[in-house]
Design a protein around this motif. Structure first.
Motif, PDB file in Angstrom:
ATOM      1  N   ASN A 293       1.138  -1.220   0.194  1.00 44.25           N
ATOM      2  CA  ASN A 293      -0.028   0.008   0.132  1.00 44.25           C
ATOM      3  C   ASN A 293       0.850   1.465   0.059  1.00 44.25           C
ATOM      4  O   ASN A 293       0.046   2.582  -0.199  1.00 44.25           O
ATOM      5  N   THR A 294       2.011   1.418   0.621  1.00 46.39           N
ATOM      6  CA  THR A 294       3.123   2.301   0.681  1.00 46.39           C
ATOM      7  C   THR A 294       4.362   2.357  -0.394  1.00 46.39           C
ATOM      8  O   THR A 294       4.261   2.622  -1.240  1.00 46.39           O
ATOM      9  N   LEU A 295       5.180   1.903   0.313  1.00 44.92           N
ATOM     10  CA  LEU A 295       6.449   2.285   0.043  1.00 44.92           C
ATOM     11  C   LEU A 295       6.980   1.239  -1.678  1.00 44.92           C
ATOM     12  O   LEU A 295       7.650   1.887  -2.473  1.00 44.92           O
ATOM     13  N   LEU A 296       6.050   0.120  -1.633  1.00 41.53           N
ATOM     14  CA  LEU A 296       5.642  -1.118  -2.762  1.00 41.53           C
ATOM     15  C   LEU A 296       5.145  -0.521  -3.895  1.00 41.53           C
ATOM     16  O   LEU A 296       4.560  -1.781  -4.402  1.00 41.53           O
ATOM     17  N   LYS A 297       4.493  -0.197  -3.540  1.00 38.30           N
ATOM     18  CA  LYS A 297       3.019   0.586  -3.949  1.00 38.30           C
ATOM     19  C   LYS A 297       3.076   0.128  -6.007  1.00 38.30           C
ATOM     20  O   LYS A 297       2.294  -0.749  -7.329  1.00 38.30           O
ATOM     21  N   ASP A 298       4.988   0.752  -6.607  1.00 40.41           N
ATOM     22  CA  ASP A 298       5.151   0.503  -7.751  1.00 40.41           C
ATOM     23  C   ASP A 298       5.300  -1.160  -8.371  1.00 40.41           C
ATOM     24  O   ASP A 298       6.112  -0.794  -9.822  1.00 40.41           O
ATOM     25  N   LYS A 299       5.700  -1.875  -6.908  1.00 41.63           N
ATOM     26  CA  LYS A 299       6.978  -2.732  -7.741  1.00 41.63           C
ATOM     27  C   LYS A 299       6.157  -3.983  -6.831  1.00 41.63           C
ATOM     28  O   LYS A 299       7.176  -5.044  -7.241  1.00 41.63           O
TER      29      LYS A 299
ATOM     30  N   ILE B  47      -1.339  -3.108  -8.797  1.00 45.44           N
ATOM     31  CA  ILE B  47      -1.167  -4.386  -8.347  1.00 45.44           C
ATOM     32  C   ILE B  47      -2.002  -5.207  -9.475  1.00 45.44           C
ATOM     33  O   ILE B  47      -1.335  -6.217  -9.726  1.00 45.44           O
ATOM     34  N   LEU B  48      -2.621  -5.332  -9.986  1.00 46.33           N
ATOM     35  CA  LEU B  48      -3.736  -6.073 -10.901  1.00 46.33           C
ATOM     36  C   LEU B  48      -3.238  -6.309 -12.575  1.00 46.33           C
ATOM     37  O   LEU B  48      -3.335  -6.960 -12.618  1.00 46.33           O
ATOM     38  N   LYS B  49      -3.014  -4.873 -12.664  1.00 44.13           N
ATOM     39  CA  LYS B  49      -1.888  -4.304 -13.979  1.00 44.13           C
ATOM     40  C   LYS B  49      -0.986  -3.711 -14.678  1.00 44.13           C
ATOM     41  O   LYS B  49      -0.257  -3.664 -15.083  1.00 44.13           O
ATOM     42  N   LEU B  50      -1.724  -2.663 -13.615  1.00 42.68           N
ATOM     43  CA  LEU B  50      -0.699  -0.568 -14.394  1.00 42.68           C
ATOM     44  C   LEU B  50       1.385  -1.882 -14.262  1.00 42.68           C
ATOM     45  O   LEU B  50       1.759  -1.223 -14.541  1.00 42.68           O
ATOM     46  N   ASN B  51       1.299  -2.069 -13.080  1.00 45.15           N
ATOM     47  CA  ASN B  51       3.034  -1.947 -12.660  1.00 45.15           C
ATOM     48  C   ASN B  51       3.119  -3.387 -13.916  1.00 45.15           C
ATOM     49  O   ASN B  51       4.673  -3.019 -13.602  1.00 45.15           O
ATOM     50  N   ALA B  52       3.042  -4.403 -13.836  1.00 47.87           N
ATOM     51  CA  ALA B  52       2.779  -5.617 -14.754  1.00 47.87           C
ATOM     52  C   ALA B  52       3.114  -4.605 -16.377  1.00 47.87           C
ATOM     53  O   ALA B  52       3.818  -4.746 -17.235  1.00 47.87           O
ATOM     54  N   MET B  53       2.326  -4.068 -16.478  1.00 47.74           N
ATOM     55  CA  MET B  53       2.349  -3.482 -17.722  1.00 47.74           C
ATOM     56  C   MET B  53       3.277  -2.530 -18.422  1.00 47.74           C
ATOM     57  O   MET B  53       4.438  -2.496 -19.154  1.00 47.74           O
TER      58      MET B  53
ATOM     59  N   LEU C  61       6.389  -3.288 -16.663  1.00 48.91           N
ATOM     60  CA  LEU C  61       7.481  -3.757 -16.462  1.00 48.91           C
ATOM     61  C   LEU C  61       7.554  -4.629 -17.855  1.00 48.91           C
ATOM     62  O   LEU C  61       8.776  -5.015 -18.243  1.00 48.91           O
ATOM     63  N   LEU C  62       6.355  -5.252 -18.256  1.00 46.65           N
ATOM     64  CA  LEU C  62       6.472  -5.634 -19.327  1.00 46.65           C
ATOM     65  C   LEU C  62       6.452  -5.280 -20.919  1.00 46.65           C
ATOM     66  O   LEU C  62       6.473  -5.461 -21.785  1.00 46.65           O
ATOM     67  N   GLY C  63       6.208  -3.859 -20.592  1.00 46.98           N
ATOM     68  CA  GLY C  63       6.439  -3.343 -21.398  1.00 46.98           C
ATOM     69  C   GLY C  63       5.307  -3.185 -22.551  1.00 46.98           C
ATOM     70  O   GLY C  63       5.102  -2.673 -24.261  1.00 46.98           O
ATOM     71  N   ILE C  64       4.026  -3.086 -22.205  1.00 40.75           N
ATOM     72  CA  ILE C  64       2.773  -3.224 -22.825  1.00 40.75           C
ATOM     73  C   ILE C  64       2.333  -1.980 -22.721  1.00 40.75           C
ATOM     74  O   ILE C  64       1.854  -1.163 -21.720  1.00 40.75           O
ATOM     75  N   ALA C  65       2.283  -1.497 -23.628  1.00 43.92           N
ATOM     76  CA  ALA C  65       1.299   0.064 -23.663  1.00 43.92           C
ATOM     77  C   ALA C  65      -0.025  -0.299 -23.657  1.00 43.92           C
ATOM     78  O   ALA C  65      -0.591  -1.034 -23.926  1.00 43.92           O
TER      79      ALA C  65
END
Length: 288
Positions: A238-244, A276-282, A284-288
């Motif tokens: 929820n905090t420090l790792l919200k983008d990871k 968590i559900l998709k934006l961080n993975a997008m 990481l994986l380079g999905i536009a």
């Protein structure tokens, strides 16, 4: 080909457990033991069935096998087969490859070939099953290629259901999966994007420390129902790792349906949930 607008989630941790010819990814004793540990059935969907399953749910799946032939004497499912099948279902499947570090320089050459000829998008390691310490220099030539190609690598961390409750744990040793070992890898390969798979029991705090300290290290939440997540993992997500922090299920051993239903009950901030559900993975994986 991925329809981002209608995308519900990206599952970064999905196992291909059987080939088109019926060859399983694990020896029978380890496979049956894992199914018993997770309370899962013995049915193993083929890659084409995985694609249909995730398409129905408007999700994308990162799909891979594990090459642990040196330690288990069991031939893996072909990386090429998975990559070709994923290309046929590019709207829902992203292929990762698995190369046993025991293959040495030949494995590094194989990694380059799989990326160049089969459009593999990342790599999967299972130190427990493959029987190696992630910071062993013998694996470094393989990491060098992955880093050079700008691709992510997923490493199993923490306890594993593979071998659980079998005599002698099926020969699987837990010592290889301490996430602190990946701190060395993150230092020695600062541009290699490392995903630590699973809540890293019994080393959850170590995983959180590495992920907060090293900018190239992420955590996926696969293999556990969210209702069992330790409180410190939820707090950091929820905090420090919200983008990871990344959604992963461990399908077919744990279904995304079960995972998402239990995730709904967690106190996750509204702006963090889609990350968590998709934006961080997008990202990481380079999905536009």
């Amino acid at each position: 080909m991925i329809d981002v607008a209608s995308l519900v989630a990206i599952d970064v941790h999905v196992h291909a457990e059987i080939s088109a010819s019926g060859h399983p990814s694990l020896p029978d004793d380890l496979r049956e033991g894992a199914a018993a540990y997770f309370g899962a059935g013995h049915r193993m969907p083929a890659v084409h069935e995985i694609a249909a399953y995730y398409r129905e749910r408007h999700m994308v799946a990162v799909v891979f096998t594990v090459d642990a032939e040196a330690a288990t004497s069991h031939p893996p499912i072909s990386n090429e087969e998975i990559a070709v099948a994923a290309a046929e279902h590019a709207d829902v499947l992203i292929p990762f490859a698995s190369i046993d570090p025991a293959r040495g320089p030949a494995g590094a050459r194989e990694a380059r070939r799989l990326v160049q000829d089969f459009a593999v998008r990342g790599f999967k390691f299972h130190p427990n099953l493959q029987g190696f310490f992630p910071n062993d220099p013998s694996a470094y030539p393989l990491y060098e290629v992955i880093q050079e190609l700008g691709l992510p690598a997923i490493f199993h961390t923490g306890q594993t259901g593979i071998g659980a409750q079998l005599r002698g744990g099926g020969g699987v040793r837990l010592k290889y999966s301490n996430p602190m070992l990946l701190d060395d890898v993150a230092v020695d390969f600062p541009d290699l994007r490392i995903v630590m798979a699973h809540p890293s029991f019994p080393w959850q705090d170590e995983a959180l420390a590495v992920a907060t300290h090293k900018p190239n290290v992420y955590i996926d939440l696969s293999g556990w129902s969210p209702k069992y997540f330790p409180p410190q993992l939820i707090r950091y997500a929820n905090t420090l790792l919200k983008d990871k922090v990344l959604f992963g299920s461990d399908y077919p051993l744990l279904t995304p349906d079960r995972w998402l239903a239990d995730f709904e009950t967690l106190e996750i901030k509204p702006d963090v949930r889609p990350r968590i559900l998709k934006l961080n993975a997008m990202k990481l994986l380079g999905i536009a």
